[in-house]
Design a protein around this motif. Structure first.
Motif, PDB file in Angstrom:
ATOM      1  N   LEU A   1      34.115  42.982  39.974  1.00 36.34           N
ATOM      2  CA  LEU A   1      35.267  43.494  39.166  1.00 36.34           C
ATOM      3  C   LEU A   1      36.296  44.030  39.791  1.00 36.34           C
ATOM      4  CD1 LEU A   1      32.998  45.075  36.266  1.00 36.34           C
ATOM      5  CD2 LEU A   1      34.731  43.187  36.065  1.00 36.34           C
ATOM      6  N   THR A   2      36.259  43.649  41.275  1.00 33.60           N
ATOM      7  CA  THR A   2      37.420  44.265  41.974  1.00 33.60           C
ATOM      8  C   THR A   2      38.319  43.070  42.800  1.00 33.60           C
ATOM      9  OG1 THR A   2      36.017  44.937  43.776  1.00 33.60           O
ATOM     10  CG2 THR A   2      36.536  46.669  42.552  1.00 33.60           C
ATOM     11  N   GLY A   3      38.485  42.160  41.975  1.00 32.37           N
ATOM     12  CA  GLY A   3      39.400  41.100  42.333  1.00 32.37           C
ATOM     13  C   GLY A   3      39.257  40.551  43.841  1.00 32.37           C
ATOM     14  N   GLY A   4      39.157  39.178  43.913  1.00 31.63           N
ATOM     15  CA  GLY A   4      39.469  38.436  45.257  1.00 31.63           C
ATOM     16  C   GLY A   4      38.036  38.401  45.801  1.00 31.63           C
ATOM     17  N   SER A   5      38.050  37.769  47.009  1.00 27.02           N
ATOM     18  CA  SER A   5      36.521  37.982  47.682  1.00 27.02           C
ATOM     19  C   SER A   5      36.431  38.912  48.579  1.00 27.02           C
ATOM     20  CB  SER A   5      36.659  36.494  48.415  1.00 27.02           C
ATOM     21  OG  SER A   5      37.571  36.359  49.381  1.00 27.02           O
TER      22      SER A   5
END
Lengths: 315, 177
Positions: A305-309
């Protein structure tokens, strides 16, 4: 990473970074701070179309410690019992603005279906689909093993694990074999031939029908629940015979290596695959698995839920 | 790329900051140093050992990870969570000095204040930064600064510390515009 559907989708590095994140989050939960603002304002739906206590409560606790709003949704008492399809349910959740859906379903592939469809835009977490996979359970098991026997290393290289019992119906076994092998552990499946799935020889694990010949050599004995509710035919003659050959009782436990641990994903059939003395013994880490489950699921929600990898380094 | 602080410059700056911390807090009895990982944590360690040398007492020193308290978690890739270690003395009624390498937008420090608020209620919270490069986005200022570095927003400030990078150096990368 947007969804967690199967261990097969995770790289070794991603798996280790989830375990490391869980490790730090566990230290947070141990301390004075029980609540973090990290997912404030995000909505997580627990969509449980199949019974569960541990996993649902664990995901709920994890989401709440990260300050997310949690909506619990179980098949009983919802429109699913009136025959609403997965698609309509998903579109309802989308309309309500769910950022993530944690799904437990009796059909293998339900989570994948939800993620591949255009029905909703949020993240999908597989919390067990039929007899396919249960990735968060495998991650918490790996976390527990690493904590007890990992010797400070990040992976499980050099450890050997026996997974014993009803492999055929077990999504826990499937996810664990994939993850433990990925992390470098040697896995042996121990089960009667009737409780092994077709194609097991292609799994990254060896197979034995003789529990007593395996038990003195492994660091971890992971017992599986005999899933009577999924058994439509006779897989073994009777419970006593199963218990004698594949159950873990205190006599058998005596032949375990010093320091070796006993695990069980729960719920246990005490007296069938595991005796009460073993379940309550000092080798058993079964309740600790539950505690670790919350930290690991916090890590999963954090990563999804905290975007990106995930990238390395602090600050 | 231009070097803004050399190894001896960094050493002198940290020594001065240590003296300033002692002066402002009238000794070392009540202070707790909390470094913000990764490099702030090492700087806090260094300041703690300089202060111990000056005063001849052990200094409470720990780390405070702020990753879970950031306000840009929805926008950026998740960062690995670093350890938070609070010294056994705790922060309650102590003078807490946050230590970071570069003070820029001030958002890290805002997150640190939130993180600290979950742990306890210090008597005061102060801020030490090796470099203040300006461009604040929040009403935050440092109490102790190693060096004020005027930069443009397009530039980046790189801090190297021997504990991680093998040598001590602060440099500015990119052209000023």
């Amino acid at each position: 990473m947007r969804h967690l559907l199967s261990i097969a989708d995770l790289s070794k590095i991603e798996a280790i970074s989830i375990l490391d994140t869980a490790n730090e989050l566990a230290r947070v939960s141990d301390g004075a701070v029980k609540k973090l603002p990290t997912l404030r304002g995000r909505t997580i739906v627990n969509l449980f179309a199949e019974d569960s206590t541990r996993t649902r409560i664990s995901f709920e606790a994890a989401a709440k410690r990260l300050s997310a709003d949690v909506i619990n949704f179980s098949a009983k008492g919802s429109s699913v019992s009136k025959g609403e399809s997965l698609k309509d349910t998903a579109m309802t959740l989308q309309a309500m603005g769910a950022d993530a859906v944690v799904i437990r379903h009796s059909a293998s592939g339900a989570a994948q279906r939800l993620a591949d469809s255009q029905w909703m835009s949020g993240s999908v977490v597989n919390a067990g689909d039929g007899t396919h996979e249960h990735p968060s359970q495998a991650l918490l098991d790996a976390f527990t093993i690493r904590k007890h026997l990992g010797l400070g290393k990040s992976d499980l290289e050099g450890l050997s694990v026996a997974i014993v019992g009803d492999v055929l119906h077990s999504r826990v076994a499937r996810s664990n074999v994939l993850l433990l092998a990925k992390l470098g552990a040697k896995v042996t499946l121990v089960a009667p031939p009737t409780l092994l799935p077709v194609g097991v020889e292609s799994w990254p694990a060896s197979v034995s029908y003789d529990f007593d010949s395996v038990i003195p050599f492994v660091d971890v004995v992971m017992m599986l629940r005999v899933q009577q509710e999924r058994m439509t035919e006779m897989y073994f003659p009777n419970a006593r015979e199963y218990s004698r050959y594949f159950g873990l009782n205190s006599d058998r436990m005596k032949s375990m290596k010093p320091g070796a641990i006993v695990m069980h994903p729960g719920p246990m059939n005490r007296g069938l695959e595991i005796s009460a003395e073993v379940a309550d013994s000092s080798r058993s880490v079964i309740t600790e698995q539950v505690t670790n489950g919350v930290s690991v699921r916090m890590a999963i929600l954090y990563v999804l839920l905290t975007g990106g990898s995930l990238e390395a380094g602090g600050n | 790329m231009s070097v803004a602080l050399s190894a001896p410059d960094i050493k002198r700056a940290l020594t001065r900051i240590s003296h300033e911390i002692l002066e402002k807090n009238q000794g070392a009895s009540s202070i707790v140093l909390l470094g913000i990982p990764t490099r702030g944590a090492h700087l806090a360690q260094r300041i703690a050992s300089i202060i111990s040398e000056i005063e001849g007492v052990e200094i409470s020193c720990g780390t405070l990870d702020i990753t879970l308290f950031r306000d840009d978690l929805r926008l950026r890739a998740p960062k690995a969570i670093m350890p938070t270690t609070i010294p056994p003395s705790g922060v309650e009624n102590r003078d807490v000095i946050l230590v970071d390498d570069v003070l820029f937008s001030g958002r890290t420090i805002r997150s640190a204040l939130d993180a600290l608020g979950e742990i306890g209620r210090p008597r005061t919270v102060q801020l030490a930064a090796l470099v203040d490069r300006g461009h604040r986005e929040l009403p935050i200022k440092a109490d102790f600064v190693g060096k004020n570095l005027p930069t443009s927003k397009s530039q980046s400030v790189r801090v190297l510390l021997s504990e991680i990078d093998g040598r001590d150096e602060v440099s500015i990368e990119g052209e000023a515009n």
